[in-house]
Motif scaffolding. Sequence first.
Motif, PDB file in Angstrom:
ATOM      1  N   TYR A  37      11.064  23.367 -18.771  1.00 34.72           N
ATOM      2  CA  TYR A  37      10.529  22.520 -17.713  1.00 34.72           C
ATOM      3  C   TYR A  37       9.064  22.256 -18.028  1.00 34.72           C
ATOM      4  N   ARG A  38       8.510  21.277 -17.340  1.00 32.86           N
ATOM      5  CA  ARG A  38       7.075  21.039 -17.460  1.00 32.86           C
ATOM      6  C   ARG A  38       6.504  20.602 -16.117  1.00 32.86           C
ATOM      7  N   GLN A  39       5.229  20.861 -15.976  1.00 33.89           N
ATOM      8  CA  GLN A  39       4.535  20.451 -14.755  1.00 33.89           C
ATOM      9  C   GLN A  39       3.184  19.887 -15.136  1.00 33.89           C
ATOM     10  N   ALA A  40       3.018  18.601 -14.864  1.00 36.66           N
ATOM     11  CA  ALA A  40       1.751  17.931 -15.112  1.00 36.66           C
ATOM     12  C   ALA A  40       0.852  18.097 -13.896  1.00 36.66           C
ATOM     13  N   PRO A  41      -0.470  17.956 -14.087  1.00 36.87           N
ATOM     14  CA  PRO A  41      -1.396  18.106 -12.962  1.00 36.87           C
ATOM     15  C   PRO A  41      -1.041  17.175 -11.811  1.00 36.87           C
ATOM     16  N   GLY A  42      -0.912  17.726 -10.617  1.00 32.03           N
ATOM     17  CA  GLY A  42      -0.632  16.921  -9.448  1.00 32.03           C
ATOM     18  C   GLY A  42       0.798  16.450  -9.309  1.00 32.03           C
ATOM     19  N   LYS A  43       1.672  16.927 -10.178  1.00 34.93           N
ATOM     20  CA  LYS A  43       3.069  16.484 -10.133  1.00 34.93           C
ATOM     21  C   LYS A  43       4.003  17.676  -9.968  1.00 34.93           C
ATOM     22  N   GLN A  44       5.235  17.370  -9.590  1.00 32.37           N
ATOM     23  CA  GLN A  44       6.238  18.419  -9.443  1.00 32.37           C
ATOM     24  C   GLN A  44       6.752  18.860 -10.807  1.00 32.37           C
ATOM     25  N   ARG A  45       7.242  20.083 -10.845  1.00 28.81           N
ATOM     26  CA  ARG A  45       7.847  20.582 -12.065  1.00 28.81           C
ATOM     27  C   ARG A  45       9.140  19.796 -12.329  1.00 28.81           C
ATOM     28  N   GLU A  46       9.345  19.428 -13.587  1.00 29.37           N
ATOM     29  CA  GLU A  46      10.529  18.642 -13.935  1.00 29.37           C
ATOM     30  C   GLU A  46      11.242  19.235 -15.132  1.00 29.37           C
ATOM     31  N   SER A  47      12.543  19.028 -15.167  1.00 28.27           N
ATOM     32  CA  SER A  47      13.345  19.503 -16.279  1.00 28.27           C
ATOM     33  C   SER A  47      13.098  18.643 -17.507  1.00 28.27           C
ATOM     34  N   VAL A  48      12.997  19.277 -18.658  1.00 25.18           N
ATOM     35  CA  VAL A  48      12.761  18.571 -19.920  1.00 25.18           C
ATOM     36  C   VAL A  48      14.008  18.630 -20.807  1.00 25.18           C
ATOM     37  N   ALA A  49      14.534  19.827 -21.001  1.00 22.05           N
ATOM     38  CA  ALA A  49      15.682  19.994 -21.893  1.00 22.05           C
ATOM     39  C   ALA A  49      16.405  21.283 -21.532  1.00 22.05           C
ATOM     40  N   ARG A  50      17.691  21.308 -21.878  1.00 20.01           N
ATOM     41  CA  ARG A  50      18.504  22.494 -21.601  1.00 20.01           C
ATOM     42  C   ARG A  50      19.485  22.687 -22.738  1.00 20.01           C
ATOM     43  N   ILE A  51      19.717  23.958 -23.079  1.00 19.69           N
ATOM     44  CA  ILE A  51      20.701  24.282 -24.100  1.00 19.69           C
ATOM     45  C   ILE A  51      21.654  25.320 -23.528  1.00 19.69           C
ATOM     46  N   SER A  52      22.937  25.027 -23.664  1.00 20.54           N
ATOM     47  CA  SER A  52      23.950  25.915 -23.088  1.00 20.54           C
ATOM     48  C   SER A  52      24.240  27.094 -24.015  1.00 20.54           C
ATOM     49  N   VAL A  53      25.116  27.971 -23.563  1.00 18.85           N
ATOM     50  CA  VAL A  53      25.540  29.110 -24.369  1.00 18.85           C
ATOM     51  C   VAL A  53      26.176  28.638 -25.670  1.00 18.85           C
ATOM     52  N   ALA A  54      26.902  27.527 -25.580  1.00 17.60           N
ATOM     53  CA  ALA A  54      27.568  26.963 -26.766  1.00 17.60           C
ATOM     54  C   ALA A  54      26.680  25.982 -27.520  1.00 17.60           C
ATOM     55  N   SER A  55      25.400  25.954 -27.164  1.00 15.86           N
ATOM     56  CA  SER A  55      24.405  25.068 -27.813  1.00 15.86           C
ATOM     57  C   SER A  55      24.618  23.597 -27.539  1.00 15.86           C
ATOM     58  N   SER A  56      25.236  23.289 -26.404  1.00 20.85           N
ATOM     59  CA  SER A  56      25.271  21.901 -25.963  1.00 20.85           C
ATOM     60  C   SER A  56      23.899  21.561 -25.362  1.00 20.85           C
ATOM     61  N   ARG A  57      23.382  20.391 -25.691  1.00 17.93           N
ATOM     62  CA  ARG A  57      22.001  20.047 -25.313  1.00 17.93           C
ATOM     63  C   ARG A  57      21.950  18.859 -24.364  1.00 17.93           C
ATOM     64  N   THR A  58      21.052  18.939 -23.389  1.00 11.70           N
ATOM     65  CA  THR A  58      20.774  17.792 -22.533  1.00 11.70           C
ATOM     66  C   THR A  58      19.266  17.612 -22.453  1.00 11.70           C
ATOM     67  N   TYR A  59      18.850  16.360 -22.278  1.00 13.47           N
ATOM     68  CA  TYR A  59      17.432  16.028 -22.274  1.00 13.47           C
ATOM     69  C   TYR A  59      17.110  15.090 -21.124  1.00 13.47           C
ATOM     70  N   ALA A  60      15.876  15.177 -20.661  1.00 11.49           N
ATOM     71  CA  ALA A  60      15.375  14.172 -19.741  1.00 11.49           C
ATOM     72  C   ALA A  60      15.256  12.852 -20.500  1.00 11.49           C
ATOM     73  N   ASP A  61      15.459  11.751 -19.788  1.00 13.85           N
ATOM     74  CA  ASP A  61      15.391  10.438 -20.444  1.00 13.85           C
ATOM     75  C   ASP A  61      14.034  10.215 -21.106  1.00 13.85           C
ATOM     76  N   SER A  62      12.993  10.760 -20.513  1.00 14.98           N
ATOM     77  CA  SER A  62      11.644  10.512 -21.010  1.00 14.98           C
ATOM     78  C   SER A  62      11.369  11.174 -22.363  1.00 14.98           C
ATOM     79  N   VAL A  63      12.203  12.127 -22.772  1.00 14.66           N
ATOM     80  CA  VAL A  63      11.950  12.825 -24.038  1.00 14.66           C
ATOM     81  C   VAL A  63      13.077  12.633 -25.055  1.00 14.66           C
ATOM     82  N   LYS A  64      14.140  11.966 -24.674  1.00 13.42           N
ATOM     83  CA  LYS A  64      15.272  11.760 -25.593  1.00 13.42           C
ATOM     84  C   LYS A  64      14.819  11.080 -26.867  1.00 13.42           C
ATOM     85  N   GLY A  65      15.279  11.613 -27.990  1.00 16.46           N
ATOM     86  CA  GLY A  65      14.924  11.042 -29.285  1.00 16.46           C
ATOM     87  C   GLY A  65      13.600  11.542 -29.830  1.00 16.46           C
ATOM     88  N   ARG A  66      12.828  12.274 -29.013  1.00 19.38           N
ATOM     89  CA  ARG A  66      11.533  12.800 -29.468  1.00 19.38           C
ATOM     90  C   ARG A  66      11.501  14.324 -29.464  1.00 19.38           C
TER      91      ARG A  66
END
Length: 115
Positions: A37-66
């Motif tokens: 997760y990340r939290q920028a100054p003055g903003k709420q904490r937001e999810s960035v990326a997640r990896i499951s037990v089986a290594s399945s990955r999900t990303y926030a749209d803002s970081v996909k591909g980067r």
Amino acid sequence: QVQLVESGGGRVQAGGSLRLSCVASGILFSANAVAWYRQAPGKQRESVARISVASSRTYADSVKGRFTISRDNAKKTVYLQMDSLKPEDTAVYYCNIARSGTNYWGRGTLVAVSS
């Protein structure tokens, strides 16, 4: 006692790269999904990326591909490779494990991207 310790943050220019690490202890790491997760100054904490037990990955749209999340169960470590960084990626980045209704957090590591 569950502990999550992040490292790897720092200051970088736009377009640069950083790799964050999160080392876990006190928990069966391989049996848990892990998230960044990340939290920028003055903003709420937001999810960035997640990896499951089986290594399945999900990303926030803002970081996909980067950003790329990965895990090394033998080292009880999760990584976040961040490429093509933008000023809007500036934030404190936190590692998270959610288990049995409890959220475990590290103290965070600061990433500052200058234009």
